[in-house]
Design an enzyme around this catalytic site. Structure first.
Site, PDB file in Angstrom:
ATOM      1  N   ASN A  51      11.806   6.624   4.652  1.00 58.10           N
ATOM      2  CA  ASN A  51      12.029   5.177   4.790  1.00 58.10           C
ATOM      3  C   ASN A  51      13.032   4.878   5.890  1.00 58.10           C
ATOM      4  O   ASN A  51      12.841   3.967   6.715  1.00 58.10           O
ATOM      5  CB  ASN A  51      12.548   4.590   3.478  1.00 58.10           C
ATOM      6  CG  ASN A  51      11.488   4.460   2.414  1.00 58.10           C
ATOM      7  OD1 ASN A  51      10.297   4.601   2.677  1.00 58.10           O
ATOM      8  ND2 ASN A  51      11.909   4.188   1.191  1.00 58.10           N
ATOM      9  N   ARG A 371      -5.536  -0.378   5.518  1.00 55.55           N
ATOM     10  CA  ARG A 371      -5.170   1.041   5.487  1.00 55.55           C
ATOM     11  C   ARG A 371      -6.171   1.778   4.611  1.00 55.55           C
ATOM     12  O   ARG A 371      -6.347   1.440   3.437  1.00 55.55           O
ATOM     13  CB  ARG A 371      -3.760   1.249   4.925  1.00 55.55           C
ATOM     14  CG  ARG A 371      -2.649   0.600   5.738  1.00 55.55           C
ATOM     15  CD  ARG A 371      -1.272   1.025   5.231  1.00 55.55           C
ATOM     16  NE  ARG A 371      -0.213   0.175   5.725  1.00 55.55           N
ATOM     17  CZ  ARG A 371       0.382   0.317   6.915  1.00 55.55           C
ATOM     18  NH1 ARG A 371      -0.024   1.277   7.726  1.00 55.55           N
ATOM     19  NH2 ARG A 371       1.350  -0.498   7.291  1.00 55.55           N
ATOM     20  N   ARG A 401       0.601  -0.842  11.253  1.00 50.25           N
ATOM     21  CA  ARG A 401       1.611   0.028  11.850  1.00 50.25           C
ATOM     22  C   ARG A 401       1.582   1.445  11.280  1.00 50.25           C
ATOM     23  O   ARG A 401       1.572   1.651  10.076  1.00 50.25           O
ATOM     24  CB  ARG A 401       3.012  -0.571  11.649  1.00 50.25           C
ATOM     25  CG  ARG A 401       4.033  -0.002  12.630  1.00 50.25           C
ATOM     26  CD  ARG A 401       5.428  -0.477  12.313  1.00 50.25           C
ATOM     27  NE  ARG A 401       5.597  -1.910  12.406  1.00 50.25           N
ATOM     28  CZ  ARG A 401       5.940  -2.561  13.521  1.00 50.25           C
ATOM     29  NH1 ARG A 401       6.121  -1.893  14.633  1.00 50.25           N
ATOM     30  NH2 ARG A 401       6.106  -3.856  13.506  1.00 50.25           N
ATOM     31  N   HIS A 431      -4.139  -9.052   7.205  1.00 48.42           N
ATOM     32  CA  HIS A 431      -3.507  -8.214   6.186  1.00 48.42           C
ATOM     33  C   HIS A 431      -4.126  -8.439   4.810  1.00 48.42           C
ATOM     34  O   HIS A 431      -3.786  -7.743   3.852  1.00 48.42           O
ATOM     35  CB  HIS A 431      -2.003  -8.537   6.155  1.00 48.42           C
ATOM     36  CG  HIS A 431      -1.199  -7.664   5.247  1.00 48.42           C
ATOM     37  ND1 HIS A 431      -0.675  -8.111   4.048  1.00 48.42           N
ATOM     38  CD2 HIS A 431      -0.830  -6.362   5.360  1.00 48.42           C
ATOM     39  CE1 HIS A 431      -0.008  -7.131   3.466  1.00 48.42           C
ATOM     40  NE2 HIS A 431      -0.080  -6.060   4.242  1.00 48.42           N
ATOM     41  N   TYR A 464       0.809   3.313  -5.978  1.00 48.15           N
ATOM     42  CA  TYR A 464       1.356   1.959  -5.921  1.00 48.15           C
ATOM     43  C   TYR A 464       0.814   1.135  -7.086  1.00 48.15           C
ATOM     44  O   TYR A 464      -0.322   1.317  -7.504  1.00 48.15           O
ATOM     45  CB  TYR A 464       0.937   1.237  -4.629  1.00 48.15           C
ATOM     46  CG  TYR A 464       1.406   1.843  -3.333  1.00 48.15           C
ATOM     47  CD1 TYR A 464       2.188   2.989  -3.286  1.00 48.15           C
ATOM     48  CD2 TYR A 464       1.049   1.256  -2.121  1.00 48.15           C
ATOM     49  CE1 TYR A 464       2.604   3.527  -2.083  1.00 48.15           C
ATOM     50  CE2 TYR A 464       1.457   1.783  -0.907  1.00 48.15           C
ATOM     51  CZ  TYR A 464       2.230   2.927  -0.893  1.00 48.15           C
ATOM     52  OH  TYR A 464       2.640   3.453   0.300  1.00 48.15           O
ATOM     53  N   ARG A 557      11.041  -6.220  -5.146  1.00 49.02           N
ATOM     54  CA  ARG A 557      11.331  -4.784  -5.041  1.00 49.02           C
ATOM     55  C   ARG A 557      12.288  -4.464  -3.900  1.00 49.02           C
ATOM     56  O   ARG A 557      13.204  -3.676  -4.048  1.00 49.02           O
ATOM     57  CB  ARG A 557      10.025  -4.017  -4.823  1.00 49.02           C
ATOM     58  CG  ARG A 557      10.193  -2.499  -4.770  1.00 49.02           C
ATOM     59  CD  ARG A 557       9.003  -1.852  -4.074  1.00 49.02           C
ATOM     60  NE  ARG A 557       9.038  -2.034  -2.639  1.00 49.02           N
ATOM     61  CZ  ARG A 557       7.971  -2.130  -1.874  1.00 49.02           C
ATOM     62  NH1 ARG A 557       6.774  -2.116  -2.406  1.00 49.02           N
ATOM     63  NH2 ARG A 557       8.090  -2.284  -0.567  1.00 49.02           N
ATOM     64  N   HIS A 585       4.096  -2.872  -5.878  1.00 44.36           N
ATOM     65  CA  HIS A 585       3.454  -3.403  -4.681  1.00 44.36           C
ATOM     66  C   HIS A 585       2.669  -4.688  -4.927  1.00 44.36           C
ATOM     67  O   HIS A 585       2.330  -5.398  -3.982  1.00 44.36           O
ATOM     68  CB  HIS A 585       2.528  -2.326  -4.091  1.00 44.36           C
ATOM     69  CG  HIS A 585       2.078  -2.601  -2.697  1.00 44.36           C
ATOM     70  ND1 HIS A 585       0.782  -2.973  -2.384  1.00 44.36           N
ATOM     71  CD2 HIS A 585       2.740  -2.555  -1.516  1.00 44.36           C
ATOM     72  CE1 HIS A 585       0.676  -3.139  -1.081  1.00 44.36           C
ATOM     73  NE2 HIS A 585       1.846  -2.895  -0.517  1.00 44.36           N
TER      74      HIS A 585
END
Length: 722
Positions: A51, A371, A401, A431, A464, A557, A585
């Site tokens: 991270n 993704r 990304r 997204h 997630y 979160r 998530h």
């Protein structure tokens, strides 16, 4: 061009980047928790480090650009300039590094109790030295040092790669040797007297440098790792055609790999002169250079045997939800369906895609892809549907990304399979997690719309917490169809009605519903679960709710720029962050309670980028069954005192007392793992009046197997999906 006037700084607000650092510290605290199994603690330590690496590459990279381009621009929340923010982030990072080192030492000592040693070349036995020397001999043919004079430019050091750098000779003979390590594995192992020895190869090569540079006088050496700026500029990319965009993205990725350093880590003690020379050659400020004693790479975790208690108890996603292929359409036509990950598997969604592929009445499948896993079952199902003659449209966002290359590869594969592939919008990332299946029933067009909070990725679907909602509601389908039509034409989706579609129909709906609750006063209720919050408009609306005595529960979160408990402003707001076994998530918005409740799930956080610069999709949860499930999630989070931490008015987080056994994730695993749905029985047609009973035809047992074989031959099963 007019300069946007900065809003006044409020005591309710907290800096975005510092809030993220607080989140990553909560990850690190999981690694420090002795109640967490040992290998899981090592995993959290690895996540913390990963991270932080990404944070430097992206956020510190962005601030570095701002410091050069707009040095006087002040943050709306803290009033700090970009340079001031960087200095504060580096200070906090250095403080957290001390905690990281102590956590690593504790884990290392615990591993020793189980006969697992990570070799320390400062204190190494003769036997371990001999074995390590043999391992080095095996690696030596893969090591190619490059030696330069002190006046020459340093060979390019790739980001996220380790190098051993040695300072050779003295005076006019002073030189540098650079040894790349990307050809060698990150670790090696051997066993002696029942003890497992783990050898980090960067430390191994540094220790045996004299055997590699036999004719050189080595004054000093260190392992060096560079973090490079990943803030490539994508906003100006124009979608001029698929091949053009793919080529531009490939160029951007190459440029990112060569970007300027934003952090340098050095493992090994260097003199002030050598350190100064190195930072000068790398062109990085001294404040961005950090000592490192914690491993750069934790992949050795996979080599450690899983002793009893080393891992979390097994929690496999429920593969079956009570439906099988051929039943999903019938169920969803009459009932909304909710899937909750990782407690349930993503395979029911894959089964639905295969059912659509094999249904002769299905006309098209449209889906947004952000993704995908490296071996995507969803992509395989879409390719199979295209092969079966369905019109399959995949809007694949190439600007996700760090997944850009994976998405470029999938774009080519899906095109080769016969899918129509679109590449997002100029200046707006797509997204949203949106899928629309169109089919005929009885001469009429029908639809199944799916909206999710997370990606169509089977791997992260087991890591997630996310939600998928499926509905046959034609209002939702009309909005989804309009969104796909607009994006296929390169336009932002229009104002939606049944769905929320950002950027035109997300922020405004949230503000409208917050205002509705504000007008209720003490009877108002707001519960929001998101990953991040920094929208000034939304925060102002939440403050107004609090000042009207509306009770506001926020489950955030990560980044939260709104401070609760500030007298006269946010006294009726609580902010809770849950960091546990799985990454929280899902995004959930609940306004009101009881019969007045409005409940939504979707893909967007309450960040400015999600509200204004991305295409996001939310759907209202309407049916009693699906509402009860989402309400259960919020109730479990509210009751969590084991993995939750509460945000304080000063920006710190405190762990509630007496929380053992209240983990929301464990409670939700028990709740969702056993949930099943069933297809309602088909109503029997009324018997004709005065008709004789229809005789039952019995199949003789000898003929049963041949009948089943005939039926099975008619069933067109999809290819192996593994």
């Amino acid at each position: 061009m007019a300069v946007k006037e900065a809003r006044p700084v409020s005591p309710c607000f907290f800096n975005r980047e510092l809030s993220w650092m607080q989140f990553n510290q909560r990850v690190l605290l999981e690694a420090a928790d002795p109640a967490v199994p040992l290998l899981e603690r090592l995993k959290f330590l690895s996540i913390y480090q990963s991270n932080l690496e990404e944070f430097y590459r992206v956020r510190v990279g962005i601030l570095t650009h701002r410091a050069m381009l707009t040095p006087d621009r002040r943050d709306d929340y803290s009033g700090m300039t970009p340079s001031q923010q960087i200095r504060e982030l580096l200070r906090v990072s250095a403080e957290q590094q001390n905690l990281q080192v102590s956590v690593w030492k504790a884990i290392r000592e615990e591993l020793k109790r189980y006969s697992i040693d990570l070799l320390d070349f400062k204190r190494i036995s003769k036997v371990d030295e001999l074995m390590s020397k043999k391992l080095f001999g095996d690696l030596k043919p893969l090591l190619f040092p490059k030696i330069i004079t002190q006046d020459q430019a340093l060979p390019f050091l790739w980001g996220q790669e380790s190098y051993v750098i040695a300072f050779l000779g003295r005076g006019a003979d002073a030189r540098l040797a650079v040894v790349p390590l990307y050809r060698v594995p990150p670790y090696l192992t051997f066993e002696i007297d029942g003890r497992q020895k783990i050898v980090l190869t960067d430390r191994l090569v540094r220790h045996f440098l004299p055997l590699l540079l036999k004719k050189e006088t080595i004054r000093e050496s260190a392992v060096v790792r560079v973090t490079r700026n990943a803030d490539v500029f994508l906003a100006d990319l124009e979608v001029m055609g698929n091949e053009d965009l793919r080529q531009k993205m490939a160029g951007m990725l190459s440029k990112r790999r060569r970007a300027m350093p934003v952090r340098v880590q050095i493992c090994g003690k260097l003199s002030e002169q050598s350190r100064s020379l190195l930072t000068k050659k790398l062109r990085v400020p001294e404040q961005n250079v950090f000592p490192a004693s914690v491993p750069f790479d934790f992949s050795f975790r996979s080599s450690i045997p899983a002793h009893e208690g080393f891992r979390y108890p097994e929690r496999r996603p429920a593969r079956e939800i009570g439906l099988k292929k051929g039943e999903y359409f019938k169920f969803i036509e009459k009932n909304d369906l909710l899937l909750s990950f990782p407690f349930q598997s993503m395979m029911p969604f894959v089964d639905l895609l295969y059912e659509a592929a094999d249904d002769p009445e299905v006309l098209s499948i449209k889906i947004t892809l952000y993704r995908l896993s490296s071996s995507s079952k969803v992509a395989a199902a879409l390719a199979y549907a295209a092969d079966r003659g369905k019109d399959v449209t995949c809007l694949l966002e190439l600007r996700a990304r760090f997944d850009e290359q994976n998405n470029i590869d999938y774009s080519e594969l899906l095109e080769d399979a016969g899918c129509r592939v679109l590449y997002g919008l100029p200046g707006k990332k797509v997204h949203c997690k949106l899928c629309l299946i169109t089919y005929r029933r009885g001469g009429n067009l029908r639809h199944i719309t799916q909206v999710g909070t997370g990606n169509y990725n089977e791997v992260t679907g087991e890591q997630y917490t996310d939600l998928f909602l499926f509905t046959a509601d034609e209002g939702a389908a009309a909005d989804a169809e309009s969104a796909f039509a607009a994006m296929a034409d390169g336009r932002v989706p229009p104002e939606a009605h049944s769905l929320w579609i950002a950027p035109l129909s997300f922020k405004s709906r949230v503000l409208e519903l917050l205002e509705r609750e504000r007008r209720k006063g003490p009877a108002g209720r707001v519960s929001i679960k998101a990953n991040s919050l920094n929208s000034r408009d939304v925060m102002d609306a939440l403050i107004a709710c609090s000042q009207a005595d509306v009770r506001v529960e926020l489950f955030i979160r990560g980044i939260c720029c709104l401070l609760p408990g500030v007298k006269g402003q946010t006294e009726n707001i609580t902010v809770k962050s849950v960091v546990g076994r799985w990454l929280e998530h899902s995004r959930i918005f609940r306004f009101g309670e009881g019969e007045d409740e409005r409940l939504f799930i979707g893909s967007g956080d309450l960040l400015n980028r999600n509200l204004e610069r991305r295409v996001e999709a939310f759907i209202e949860v309407r049916t009693p069954d699906t509402r009860a499930q989402v309400d259960q999630i919020l109730s479990a989070l509210a009751a969590d005192r084991e993995k939750a931490r509460l945000l304080q008015p000063d920006g710190t987080y405190l762990h509630p007392e007496g929380g053992e056994g209240t983990s929301s994730q464990e409670a939700l695993y028990r709740y969702f793992h056993e949930r099943k749905v069933s297809l309602p029985p088909e109503p029997e047609p009324p018997a004709p009046k005065n008709a004789s009973p229809v005789p039952v035809r019995r199949v003789q047992s000898g003929k049963l197997s041949s009948l089943l074989s005939h039926l099975l031959r008619r069933d067109q099963t999809p290819p192996d999906r593994s």
